[in-house]
Design a protein around this motif. Structure first.
Motif, PDB file in Angstrom:
ATOM      1  N   ILE A 182      62.088 -11.143 -39.001  1.00  0.00           N
ATOM      2  CA  ILE A 182      62.343 -10.693 -40.371  1.00  0.00           C
ATOM      3  C   ILE A 182      63.494 -11.537 -40.906  1.00  0.00           C
ATOM      4  CG2 ILE A 182      62.991  -8.762 -41.848  1.00  0.00           C
ATOM      5  CD1 ILE A 182      61.835  -6.878 -39.750  1.00  0.00           C
ATOM      6  N   GLN A 183      63.238 -12.224 -42.009  1.00  0.00           N
ATOM      7  CA  GLN A 183      64.227 -13.163 -42.532  1.00  0.00           C
ATOM      8  C   GLN A 183      65.498 -12.455 -43.018  1.00  0.00           C
ATOM      9  OE1 GLN A 183      62.668 -15.672 -45.595  1.00  0.00           O
ATOM     10  NE2 GLN A 183      64.535 -16.894 -45.787  1.00  0.00           N
ATOM     11  N   ASN A 184      65.317 -11.356 -43.727  1.00  0.00           N
ATOM     12  CA  ASN A 184      66.444 -10.572 -44.250  1.00  0.00           C
ATOM     13  C   ASN A 184      66.344  -9.162 -43.666  1.00  0.00           C
ATOM     14  OD1 ASN A 184      67.416 -12.612 -46.364  1.00  0.00           O
ATOM     15  ND2 ASN A 184      65.243 -12.342 -46.897  1.00  0.00           N
ATOM     16  N   PRO A 185      66.791  -8.976 -42.434  1.00  0.00           N
ATOM     17  CA  PRO A 185      66.457  -7.744 -41.703  1.00  0.00           C
ATOM     18  C   PRO A 185      67.097  -6.479 -42.275  1.00  0.00           C
ATOM     19  CG  PRO A 185      68.012  -9.078 -40.457  1.00  0.00           C
ATOM     20  CD  PRO A 185      67.582  -9.912 -41.605  1.00  0.00           C
ATOM     21  N   TYR A 186      68.137  -6.604 -43.076  1.00  0.00           N
ATOM     22  CA  TYR A 186      68.836  -5.394 -43.530  1.00  0.00           C
ATOM     23  C   TYR A 186      68.720  -5.181 -45.040  1.00  0.00           C
ATOM     24  CZ  TYR A 186      70.806  -6.528 -38.992  1.00  0.00           C
ATOM     25  OH  TYR A 186      70.957  -6.871 -37.668  1.00  0.00           O
ATOM     26  N   THR A 187      67.826  -5.951 -45.668  1.00  0.00           N
ATOM     27  CA  THR A 187      67.634  -5.830 -47.110  1.00  0.00           C
ATOM     28  C   THR A 187      66.239  -5.291 -47.395  1.00  0.00           C
ATOM     29  OG1 THR A 187      69.115  -7.701 -47.488  1.00  0.00           O
ATOM     30  CG2 THR A 187      67.648  -7.074 -49.313  1.00  0.00           C
ATOM     31  N   TYR A 188      66.186  -4.170 -48.101  1.00  0.00           N
ATOM     32  CA  TYR A 188      64.909  -3.553 -48.442  1.00  0.00           C
ATOM     33  C   TYR A 188      64.611  -3.875 -49.900  1.00  0.00           C
ATOM     34  CZ  TYR A 188      65.166  -1.105 -44.023  1.00  0.00           C
ATOM     35  OH  TYR A 188      65.235  -0.809 -42.691  1.00  0.00           O
TER      36      TYR A 188
END
Length: 600
Positions: free
Chosen positions: A558-564
């Motif tokens: 996941i490229q941006n693991p903490y951004t939904y």
């Protein structure tokens, strides 16, 4: 008149014997002219009769005489002998009588030009006799004999010899440790073990044995020779005691006296006419010391280690290894299909510049990436590939070993139509397409695929971390729910899987939630695929090689693991009308019910 005839005969015979005669032969025979090989008359080292004595039928030995051919009539006797640089060294072991050394060939032999001693006038000696000239010694040891032929019964010095060979010998053999010293160009000879063959058996004893070994009466003639019978020797002696180790010259000169590029040099340690071969030269030998991993998977690196040695072939040195290697030579390493050796998939030729001393070694390692079809392969290492070294044994210049190459799974992944294994954001749906083949380019039909998300978000069991009391003293540790979501699906006939996938991620692993110690309590977040497929009739687990590492799981990222982040436009998803919409509606209901329960 008779004296004049005898004088003329003596002059002619003398002239005949002084001039070497080609084709002279001799043999040990019985009265019927059958060749006789005498047995030892004792059956152990402590038995009486420690010699080879004829005229003992109970011991297998008839009365014998000597037949001499193409040398006229002469006085003859059997001896252990060697010729060292044109000078004979010997021990006479037969006699005509207690006062006469040699027996006269007064009878006609088995063929024209052959003459024979009467069997009652020649004896293989059981004792030392010093009255005859030369002395007569005990016929004490096995050997191939020489026959001396002279013009008188007691000539003093014996100078004319013919090799008997297999035409009558003393049964038995020698085991003699021997070693070439390159620094002195000599051969060191250790104490021989003598095998005595008697009628019905054999026994062995050392040359220093007090009963059957070497003594003043029991002489041993030993030399280093270029032939195996002792007619062309570089050095030698007649031993009257067991003075071992014995060092003898080889006739080799120069510094060094042996060239590792030249043809190896043959020498024989000859004991009483029996040659014991020694090869003077190097002996390169190769062995494969490491071949790993085995099996090796496609695109994985195979480590090949091999060792080149120059081993001294102790204790007899028939294979050499007694000369150092100082000349450069090449080594060829090849890999080929085990069932089709002409299908070579790798070849490397390396020059070895290291000196290899006697008993020395050189180690080499190389690496090969196994980017080939699965199957059984052979790695072969050939030392001195260019034949630069003159070796005693060329038969151990190669070594080979089989190994197996196994296929890996090569997944091809599309996320929302892009060929990639990385999701941009967690928490939103994606069109996930997967095509599976292996490294043999076989489509993986009806393969079992498992997509696993560990420590992601779960409606069934939300992630929870709390303190628990773990002993009677009230001590606390962290307890947690470790959540694993597993999707199981099968590829179709064409190797494809097309599904909607929602990687949920988990912001508890974000830096702002570091105080939760989620990684220490739960372990890390991960997303991967694994599975198995049918190859032949066997289910094989998925294996992947990534950065030369063999893995059971293929990681998804996941490229941006903490951004939904949601979509900016409407997108259609795989199986959207095949319950994806319905199930997501259920999820929404569950989500809503949770918040209705806690917010009033």
């Amino acid at each position: 008149m008779k004296k004049e005839i005898y004088l003329i005969y003596f002059i002619v015979l003398s002239a005949f014997l002084i001039t070497p005669v080609l084709g002279v032969t001799a043999s040990i025979k019985d009265s019927s002219f059958n060749t006789v090989n005498l047995y030892y008359t004792g059956s152990s080292s402590s038995d009486p009769g420690q010699y080879y004595f004829d005229g003992v039928p109970s011991k297998g030995n008839p009365n014998v005489g000597i037949e001499l051919c193409d040398a006229g009539q002469a006085y003859v006797g059997a001896a252990y002998a060697i010729n060292v640089g044109g000078s004979w060294q010997y021990a006479l072991i037969t006699y005509a009588s207690s006062s006469e050394a040699l027996s006269y060939t007064s009878q006609s032999g088995s063929a024209a030009g052959c003459y024979f001693t009467p069997i009652d006038f020649l004896t293989f000696s059981p004792y030392l006799y010093t009255t005859p000239n030369p002395d007569v010694y005990v016929a004490a040891f096995p050997g191939r004999l020489y026959v001396a032929y002279e013009t008188s019964a007691n000539p003093g010095t014996l100078s004319n010899f013919v090799f008997v060979g297999n035409n009558g010998y003393l049964r038995g053999s020698y085991t003699v440790p021997r070693s070439f010293d390159e620094s002195t160009c000599t051969i060191s000879i250790s104490e021989p073990t003598i095998s005595f063959q008697y009628y019905g058996g054999s026994f062995s004893a050392g040359a220093s044995d007090s009963n059957v070994g070497i003594s003043n009466e029991r002489r041993m003639v030993i030399g280093v020779c270029t032939d195996d019978q002792g007619s062309a020797c570089n050095d030698g002696t007649v031993l009257s005691s067991a003075t071992f180790p014995l060092t003898l010259g080889t006739g080799l000169t120069g510094s060094p006296c042996v060239n590792d590029q030249a043809t190896p040099i043959d020498r024989y340690v000859v004991i009483n006419g029996l040659g014991n071969y020694i090869c003077i030269g190097p002996n390169l030998k190769v062995s494969i010391t490491q071949l790993s991993p085995n099996p090796v998977y496609y695109n994985q690196t195979l480590t090949i280690s091999y060792r080149i040695t120059n081993p001294r072939d102790t204790p007899y040195e028939t294979q050499g290894g007694n000369v150092r290697v100082t000349t450069d030579f090449t080594v060829r390493v090849s890999i080929f299909n085990a069932s089709n050796p002409s299908q070579i998939v790798y070849e490397n030729v390396e020059t070895i510049t290291d000196d290899i001393p006697v008993n020395g070694a050189v180690d080499r390692t190389l690496y090969w990436r196994a980017a080939v079809h699965s199957g059984t392969y052979t790695v072969k290492v050939e030392v001195d590939y260019g034949s630069a070294i003159g070796e005693c044994n060329e038969g151990d210049n190669s070594a080979q070993q089989n190994f197996e190459v196994k296929p890996v799974v090569i997944p091809e992944i599309w996320i929302n139509g892009n060929k990639t294994d990385t999701f941009p954001y967690p928490g939103r749906p994606y069109n996930f397409s997967l095509y599976l083949r292996n490294s043999d380019n076989e489509t993986l039909r009806n393969a079992y695929v498992k997509i696993v998300e560990k420590n992601g978000l779960s409606l069934f069991t939300p992630t929870q971390i709390w303190d628990k009391i773990h002993d009677q003293y009230g001590n606390k540790t962290k307890n947690a729910t470790i959540v694993t979501s597993i999707t199981e699906v099968y590829t179709d006939y064409y190797g494809w899987v097309n599904i909607t996938l929602i990687p949920t991620g988990n912001r508890l692993f974000a830096p702002e939630y570091a105080y939760t110690n989620a990684s220490q309590v739960l372990g890390n977040y991960s997303l991967y695929l694994t599975g198995r497929y049918l190859k032949g009739n066997i289910w094989e687990d998925f294996k992947f090689v990534i950065n030369d590492q063999l893995l059971d799981n293929y990681p998804l990222n996941i490229q941006n693991p903490y951004t939904y982040k949601g979509y900016d436009k409407e997108i259609a998803f795989h199986n959207q009308k095949n319950f994806v919409e319905v199930v997501m509606d259920f999820v929404y209901t569950v989500f809503a019910n949770f918040w209705k329960a806690i917010v009033k």
